[in-house]
Design an enzyme around this catalytic site. Structure first.
Site, mmCIF file in Angstrom:
data_model
loop_
_atom_site.group_PDB
_atom_site.id
_atom_site.type_symbol
_atom_site.label_atom_id
_atom_site.label_comp_id
_atom_site.label_asym_id
_atom_site.label_seq_id
_atom_site.Cartn_x
_atom_site.Cartn_y
_atom_site.Cartn_z
ATOM 1 N N PRO A 149 39.783 41.756 40.562
ATOM 2 C CA PRO A 149 40.396 42.820 39.764
ATOM 3 C C PRO A 149 39.384 43.916 39.456
ATOM 4 C CG PRO A 149 39.951 40.905 38.391
ATOM 5 C CD PRO A 149 39.604 40.504 39.784
ATOM 6 N N ASP B 149 33.948 43.931 38.201
ATOM 7 C CA ASP B 149 34.875 42.802 38.298
ATOM 8 C C ASP B 149 35.320 42.458 36.871
ATOM 9 O OD1 ASP B 149 36.123 40.343 38.520
ATOM 10 O OD2 ASP B 149 34.616 39.466 39.852
ATOM 11 N N HIS B 150 36.596 42.699 36.576
ATOM 12 C CA HIS B 150 37.077 42.535 35.203
ATOM 13 C C HIS B 150 37.070 41.076 34.749
ATOM 14 C CE1 HIS B 150 38.654 43.814 31.520
ATOM 15 N NE2 HIS B 150 39.570 44.680 31.922
ATOM 16 N N ARG B 151 36.938 40.129 35.676
ATOM 17 C CA ARG B 151 36.875 38.728 35.289
ATOM 18 C C ARG B 151 35.598 38.412 34.524
ATOM 19 N NH1 ARG B 151 37.502 36.002 41.072
ATOM 20 N NH2 ARG B 151 35.840 37.546 41.382
ATOM 21 N N SER B 152 34.523 39.113 34.874
ATOM 22 C CA SER B 152 33.222 38.791 34.277
ATOM 23 C C SER B 152 32.628 39.942 33.466
ATOM 24 C CB SER B 152 32.223 38.380 35.371
ATOM 25 O OG SER B 152 32.230 39.305 36.433
#
Length: 449
Positions: free
Chosen positions: A250, A421-424
């Site tokens: 993402p 990276d929107h996850r991290s």
């Protein structure tokens, strides 16, 4: 006992390669460390070294053969005292290229997951006859095989080979001396168990995605004229990794403008005094490195087990080559001066264009910088280079009107776009990092402290 030489995995993304050249010929004597062949990988041309002594008894894959799958037998080494009769079961060289293509397709999905691993040594460990450095015990393939067959624990065996390597004679001596047997599974399985394993879900999702319109089929149908430029191994890997990254990570971007007149002035002074040619990009790499060291929340990678926050600051710098884009790494960039960074970037770029980068010079990295300013590009957004979580896109410095106080002025402005990276990395983390980076670039004397 004949020793198989396998097609090694020389990069995390390699599933097959081209056997470009045989340096040794059948019948040549070889010793540990001798270069046997040159392999064209998805990133560069690499040398394959012998890890056992003996005679090159049989070449199974002819030089010039493309699409040779990782772990395919490419040659056989005979130990001293063995002759050609030991090769009675070996396949003929002419038959080698045919089976090489089939395993490649089968192994591709597994190898494609390698970029999601920070260090990604697993594919290399899968080729025990070629590389032993990833193993817990430094031993030759023959020594490992003998130990596995006899149940010998190699961890207690002292090696007398090159650099302390355990060789055949050491295993034989240990067996005669009544060394303890291994209670667990054979040690050859240890590297695979110890290697980080990437989560398969993203790769499966990418593989299941629609391929879109077949450009060639459509052009043929419409009678369009074209020529086919064959895809290199590097280009195929770039396509695979970036497609996977775009479909499974993402992405979002954050942009900021930096005034660089002070930076340009300092750069001119440093170059005049030192005779060096430090570039604006060298300043950016240094500023990124210091910002990451001060704000490690942006120096991370996503993993299902938890976010990996790196202690080292290793900045990957995008370099364009004839074969495609590659990202050699300035390691520990936060601890290096501008002149050192400048020299390393120039040397790495030269090696990249010549296809001579070593795996450790482009594998890994914790953050990427991509600069298209030299082409006059004002701003752009890059695709993340997995497994990293951030990539900085650097635009051209140009004269723009700016407001200073209540008055209009002219300044040299450079646009930076951070893709994360929107996850991290959340928006606030990315914004804090850019704020810190902007301050360092606009007050470049802080880079010298």
């Amino acid at each position: 006992m004949p020793v198989d030489i396998l097609m090694p995995a020389l990069s995390p993304t390699m599933t097959e390669g081209k056997l470009a050249k045989w340096v040794k010929k059948e019948g040549d004597k070889v010793k540990s460390g001798d270069v046997l062949a040159e392999i064209e990988t998805d990133k560069a041309t690499m040398e394959v070294e012998a890890v056992d002594e003996g005679t090159l008894g049989k070449i199974l894959v002819a030089e010039g053969t493309e699409g040779v799958a990782v772990n395919t037998r490419i040659a056989i080494i005979l130990e001293d005292g063995e002759d050609a009769s030991a090769l009675s079961g070996a396949p003929k060289a002419a038959a080698a290229p045919a089976p090489a293509a089939a395993p490649a397709a089968a192994s591709a999905p597994a190898a494609a997951s390698a970029p999601a691993v920070a260090a990604a040594p697993a594919p290399v460990a899968a080729a025990p006859a070629a590389v032993a450095h990833g193993d817990r015990v430094f031993a030759s393939p023959l020594a490992r095989r003998m130990a596995a067959q006899s149940g010998l624990d190699l961890s207690g065996v002292a090696g007398t080979g090159p650099h302390g390597r355990v060789v055949k004679a050491d295993v034989e001596a240990a067996l005669k001396g009544g060394a303890p047997k291994a209670a667990a599974a054979p040690t050859a399985a240890a590297p695979v168990a110890a290697a980080p394993v990437a989560a398969p879900a993203p790769v499966a999702a990418a593989a299941a995605a629609p391929k879109g319109v077949d450009a060639k089929a459509l052009a043929d149908k419409l009678g369009m004229k074209y020529k086919v430029l064959p895809n290199s191994g590097m280009r195929k890997t770039i396509a695979k990794r970036l497609t996977e990254a775009w479909q499974t990570i993402p992405h979002f971007g954050l942009a900021v403008d930096c005034e660089i007149d002070n930076l340009l002035k300092l750069r001119a002074e440093l170059n005049a005094k030192s005779g060096e040619k430090i570039s604006v990009n060298d300043f950016v790499v240094k500023a990124v490195a210091i910002a990451l060291a001060k704000y490690p929340a942006a120096n991370v990678s996503w993993h299902e087990d938890g976010i990996l926050q790196y202690e080292n600051v290793d900045v990957s710098v995008a370099v364009s080559t004839d074969g495609g884009l590659i990202t050699p790494i300035v390691k520990n960039a936060d601890r290096k001066g501008l002149a050192t960074i400048s020299a390393e970037v120039k040397e790495l770029a030269k090696k990249a264009k010549e296809g001579k980068l070593k795996p450790e010079e482009f594998q890994g990295g914790t953050f990427s910088v991509s600069n298209l300013g030299m082409f006059g590009i004002k701003s752009f957004t890059s695709i993340i280079n997995p497994p990293q979580s951030c990539i900085l896109s650097v635009g051209a410095g140009e004269k723009r009107p700016v407001v200073k106080g209540d008055a209009l002025a002219i300044a040299t402005v450079m646009s930076l776009t951070l893709t994360v990276d929107h996850r991290s990395v959340d928006g606030a983390v990315g914004a804090e990092f850019l704020k810190l980076l902007k301050g360092l670039i606009e007050d470049p004397i802080t880079l010298m402290l």
